[in-house]
Design a protein around this motif. Structure first.
Motif, PDB file in Angstrom:
ATOM      1  N   PRO A 200       1.120  -1.156   0.141  1.00  0.00           N
ATOM      2  CA  PRO A 200       0.110   0.074  -0.410  1.00  0.00           C
ATOM      3  C   PRO A 200       0.956   1.308  -0.088  1.00  0.00           C
ATOM      4  N   GLY A 201       0.221   2.219  -0.662  1.00  0.00           N
ATOM      5  CA  GLY A 201       1.062   3.420  -0.917  1.00  0.00           C
ATOM      6  C   GLY A 201       2.062   3.465  -2.027  1.00  0.00           C
ATOM      7  N   LYS A 202       2.805   2.538  -2.262  1.00  0.00           N
ATOM      8  CA  LYS A 202       3.780   2.855  -3.742  1.00  0.00           C
ATOM      9  C   LYS A 202       3.452   2.712  -4.655  1.00  0.00           C
ATOM     10  N   SER A 203       4.205   3.301  -5.729  1.00  0.00           N
ATOM     11  CA  SER A 203       4.212   3.995  -7.053  1.00  0.00           C
ATOM     12  C   SER A 203       4.832   2.910  -7.895  1.00  0.00           C
TER      13      SER A 203
ATOM     14  N   CYS B  73      -2.634  -4.094  -9.444  1.00  0.00           N
ATOM     15  CA  CYS B  73      -2.123  -3.237  -8.464  1.00  0.00           C
ATOM     16  C   CYS B  73      -2.939  -2.944  -7.347  1.00  0.00           C
ATOM     17  N   GLN B  74      -4.850  -3.232  -8.782  1.00  0.00           N
ATOM     18  CA  GLN B  74      -5.671  -2.434  -8.323  1.00  0.00           C
ATOM     19  C   GLN B  74      -6.301  -3.414  -6.476  1.00  0.00           C
TER      20      GLN B  74
ATOM     21  N   PRO C 204      -4.332  -1.163  -1.560  1.00  0.00           N
ATOM     22  CA  PRO C 204      -4.428   0.149  -1.529  1.00  0.00           C
ATOM     23  C   PRO C 204      -3.436   1.250  -1.945  1.00  0.00           C
ATOM     24  N   ASP C 205      -4.769   2.251  -2.975  1.00  0.00           N
ATOM     25  CA  ASP C 205      -3.199   3.809  -2.600  1.00  0.00           C
ATOM     26  C   ASP C 205      -2.022   2.555  -3.708  1.00  0.00           C
ATOM     27  N   VAL C 206      -2.197   2.031  -3.842  1.00  0.00           N
ATOM     28  CA  VAL C 206      -1.086   2.402  -5.412  1.00  0.00           C
ATOM     29  C   VAL C 206      -1.438   3.091  -6.428  1.00  0.00           C
ATOM     30  N   THR C 207      -0.045   4.093  -6.861  1.00  0.00           N
ATOM     31  CA  THR C 207      -0.544   4.716  -7.617  1.00  0.00           C
ATOM     32  C   THR C 207      -0.246   4.579  -8.982  1.00  0.00           C
TER      33      THR C 207
ATOM     34  N   THR D 282      -3.445   5.312 -13.330  1.00  0.00           N
ATOM     35  CA  THR D 282      -3.241   6.825 -11.870  1.00  0.00           C
ATOM     36  C   THR D 282      -2.743   8.048 -13.449  1.00  0.00           C
TER      37      THR D 282
END
Length: 432
Positions: free
Chosen positions: A187-190, A208-209, A212-215, A234
Motif C-alpha cells: 500500500p502507498g507504493k508507485s 495493482c488495484q 490499496p493506494d497504489v499509484t 493513474t
C-alpha cells in the motif's frame, strides 16, 4: 526477452520423427487418445496447426492440416481440444529467431490456450472428459488439439469464456510474479509500467488495484489513454510526444518505487534513474530490438550498447534493486500452479478480468501479429483454432474473383504423400 513468455514446465520435443514412431506428447504435435476408447487406434485424427517454417516475415508462418493415427495417451496425460489461443510478444520474437527457448523451425508456435478435455490417460483422477481447462507450454499451443500433462491444466471458472481463459496464463502470471514475488508491492507504493495497454500492462494495472493506494504510471500512445485510465492507470503518459521521465518527475519529483521494463536498452537506464531509494527495477523484455518484420541487427546492437551496466558498489551506494524476470526459465512447477490458482481465485472475486482486444481465426494469423507488432491492440489478441465459417469463406472467394488484384492471397498446396509415412499434411499459407 519479452515478459509474455511461457513457463518451462515440460521438456521440448525433437522436431524430427521416424515414420512409424509417434512424436512425444509434450510437443502437442500429434494428439493422442486414451486407451479406453475402442476406436482410438483405428480412427485417424485431423487437426489444424500454425507452424513456423523458418525465421523471417509473416510468410514463414503457415497453416497446416495434419492427419495422424492416434497413439495412446501416456499415464498422467490429457488430450485437450483448444477453443482459443493467446498471442504473446514472444511469438513475434520467435518468428525473427530472437526467442532462445523456441526450438528450431519447423515448430508449432503458441504457449497458452483454453479448451475442453476430450480424453484422459491412465492415472488421471482430477480431470475428466468434458472439463473446460486452461493449459500452457513453451510451444505447440497454436493448434486445434494438444496433448499435455494433466498437471498443466487448470479448471476454468464457470463464467469465464474461452477467450478470457487463453488470455490469463502468460500475461497475468508474469505480472503477478513481478509485482508480488519480486517487487513486493505494498500500500502507498508507485509503479511505472511501459506498454500499459498491452496484455502484461493491463494485468499489472488490475493487480495493482488489489492493493490499496497504489499509484500507476503507464506509457501508451495518446489514443489509448482513456481506456487505460478507465482500467486503473493513474497517470497515462504519451511516450511518442513527451519525455516520460520529465512527466513523471513533474508529478512525483522523487520518482517511483517500482519500474517494470519490457523495453530494454536506454529505457532500462532511464528506469533505474527514476527509482526512489529502496526502489526496484524489474527488467522483463527487450521490445526495442523488434522494429520490423525481420531481425534488425542495428536495433539489436543499439539496444545492447545502451543497456544498463552496474557494479555491486554502485548498487550499494544507490540503495536500489535491479531484478530480471523471464517466465520461460522458471522451472518450479508448484510456483507456477500456485500462482495460476491464485489468479483464478482473483477472477472469481471479480478483481481481475482480461481485456480481449480482438479475435482472429488461424487463417488470419498475419493480421493478428501485425496488430500486436504495430502496437494497435489494447489488451489481449486471441487466435481461434476453429476454421472460419463457410459463408465467410465463400464471400471472400467471390470478392477475390471480382477483384483482379485481391488484397488477400490464400495459397493452397498439397504436400507430397510418402506411403511409408502415417502422416499426410496439407499446407496452407496464412492470409497476408
Amino acid at each position: 526477452m519479452s515478459g509474455e513468455e511461457a513457463p518451462t514446465l515440460q521438456q521440448q520435443p525433437e522436431q524430427e520423427k521416424k515414420p512409424d514412431e509417434p512424436p512425444p506428447a509434450a510437443a502437442a504435435e500429434a494428439p493422442q487418445e486414451s486407451a479406453s476408447s475402442p476406436a482410438a487406434e483405428e480412427k485417424p485424427l485431423s487437426w489444424r496447426a500454425l507452424v513456423l517454417t523458418g525465421h523471417g516475415g509473416y510468410e514463414k508462418i503457415k497453416l497446416q492440416v495434419k492427419t495422424q493415427t492416434r497413439p495412446q495417451l501416456q499415464a498422467g496425460e490429457v488430450l485437450v481440444r483448444l477453443k482459443a489461443c493467446g498471442l504473446n510478444f514472444a511469438e513475434l520474437l520467435g518468428k525473427q529467431g530472437l526467442y532462445e527457448l523456441l526450438p528450431a523451425p519447423p515448430v508449432i508456435l503458441g504457449m497458452e490456450g483454453s479448451g475442453v478435455i476430450e480424453a484422459v490417460g491412465e492415472g488421471v483422477t482430477d480431470r475428466k472428459v468434458g472439463d473446460r481447462v486452461i493449459t500452457m507450454s513453451r510451444s505447440g499451443m497454436w493448434q486445434e488439439v494438444v496433448v499435455v500433462s494433466a498437471n498443466l491444466t487448470f479448471p476454468m471458472p464457470e463464467q469465464m469464456s474461452f477467450e478470457e481463459g487463453a488470455a490469463i496464463p502468460i500475461n497475468y502470471i508474469t505480472a503477478y510474479m513481478m509485482l508480488f514475488e519480486m517487487a513486493n508491492v505494498r500500500p502507498g507504493k508507485s509503479v511505472l509500467i511501459h506498454m500499459a495497454a498491452g496484455g502484461v500492462g493491463i494485468a499489472v494495472t488490475q493487480l495493482c488495484q488489489t492493493v490499496p493506494d497504489v499509484t500507476v504510471f503507464g506509457t501508451a500512445s495518446a489514443a489509448k489513454h482513456e481506456t487505460i485510465a478507465q482500467g486503473g492507470v493513474t497517470h497515462p503518459i504519451d511516450y511518442r510526444t513527451k519525455d516520460y521521465m520529465e512527466e513523471i518527475r513533474k508529478i512525483s519529483p522523487k520518482g517511483v518505487d517500482i519500474v517494470l521494463d519490457p523495453l530494454g536498452g536506454s529505457d532500462t537506464q532511464k528506469g533505474f534513474s527514476l527509482l526512489r531509494p529502496l526502489g526496484t527495477l524489474v527488467v522483463f523484455g527487450a521490445a526495442n530490438c523488434v522494429t520490423g518484420q525481420k531481425k534488425n541487427l542495428l536495433a539489436m546492437a543499439k539496444t545492447w550498447y545502451n543497456q544498463l551496466s552496474l557494479t555491486a558498489l554502485k548498487l550499494m551506494q544507490s540503495n536500489k534493486a535491479v531484478c530480471g524476470f523471464h517466465l520461460g526459465y522458471i522451472t518450479d512447477g508448484e510456483l507456477i500452479s500456485r500462482t495460476m490458482f491464485k489468479l483464478l481465485e482473483l477472477y472469481d472475486q471479480g478483481k481481475i478480468k482480461p481485456r480481449i482486444d480482438s479475435c482472429y481465426h488461424f487463417e488470419q494469423v498475419t493480421d493478428a501479429m501485425k496488430r500486436m507488432h504495430e502496437r494497435q491492440n489494447i489488451g489481449k489478441v486471441i487466435l481461434l483454432p476453429e476454421a472460419k465459417e463457410e459463408e465467410a469463406k465463400e464471400e471472400e472467394a467471390a470478392e477475390s474473383k471480382s477483384n483482379p488484384e485481391p488484397v488477400e492471397n490464400v495459397e493452397k498446396t498439397e504436400a507430397a504423400i510418402d506411403e511409408k509415412e502415417e502422416e499426410a499434411t496439407e499446407e496452407v499459407k496464412a492470409e497476408d
